[in-house]
Design a protein around this motif. Sequence first.
Motif, PDB file in Angstrom:
ATOM      1  N   PRO A  56       0.843  -1.202   0.000  1.00 45.34           N
ATOM      2  CA  PRO A  56       0.000   0.000   0.000  1.00 45.34           C
ATOM      3  C   PRO A  56       0.873   1.245   0.000  1.00 45.34           C
ATOM      4  CG  PRO A  56      -0.438  -1.388   1.935  1.00 45.34           C
ATOM      5  CD  PRO A  56       0.671  -1.999   1.178  1.00 45.34           C
ATOM      6  N   LYS A 116       0.906   5.682   0.004  1.00 49.20           N
ATOM      7  CA  LYS A 116       0.165   6.903   0.349  1.00 49.20           C
ATOM      8  C   LYS A 116       0.419   7.981  -0.704  1.00 49.20           C
ATOM      9  CE  LYS A 116      -1.229   5.462   4.411  1.00 49.20           C
ATOM     10  NZ  LYS A 116      -2.609   5.175   4.658  1.00 49.20           N
ATOM     11  N   SER A 163      -4.698   6.976   0.443  1.00 48.98           N
ATOM     12  CA  SER A 163      -4.155   5.807  -0.259  1.00 48.98           C
ATOM     13  C   SER A 163      -4.103   6.037  -1.763  1.00 48.98           C
ATOM     14  CB  SER A 163      -5.037   4.584   0.002  1.00 48.98           C
ATOM     15  OG  SER A 163      -5.031   4.273   1.359  1.00 48.98           O
TER      16      SER A 163
END
Length: 153
Positions: free
Chosen positions: A119, A121, A128
């Motif tokens: 994941p 940012k 996200s």
Amino acid sequence: MYNRYHSLFFMTFYDLSLDKFGADLIMEGQQNIVIQAKRYGSKNRVSLSAVQEIYKAQAYYKADEAWVITNSFFTKSERALGEACNVQLFDRKALQELILEVNPTDTAKKVYQEAEPEPRKCPTCGKSLVVRQGKMNGCSSFSQCRHAEAINK
């Protein structure tokens, strides 16, 4: 190729995040090997400095071998300098062959399709990042934030 390098997978690995003197990784075993890893887009070539830096690291760490491994390709001058300095160069094709010999059940296509990306940012707003149209990463708060970047960044 695997017969030559199979013993590598039973070595001690050291990640060098500080004071690395040109090496990203040291493998200690029957032979000590310093490695510099370069991750580029397939159109970007590895520069001469990679061989120069790992050659310096080989002397500093008193290693038996020096390697530069990339997911891209080397320039003609990089290959010539690598040969002159006895630095082994593993380009995209050699890396794929090594991976297939070590683990023949996982093809590059299979790994790409099954791998879950970490994941990430959004650097603009902190939300996200999500894959958009299979071609780019875009911010999940798309009407408020319009940040987008290449998927391989």
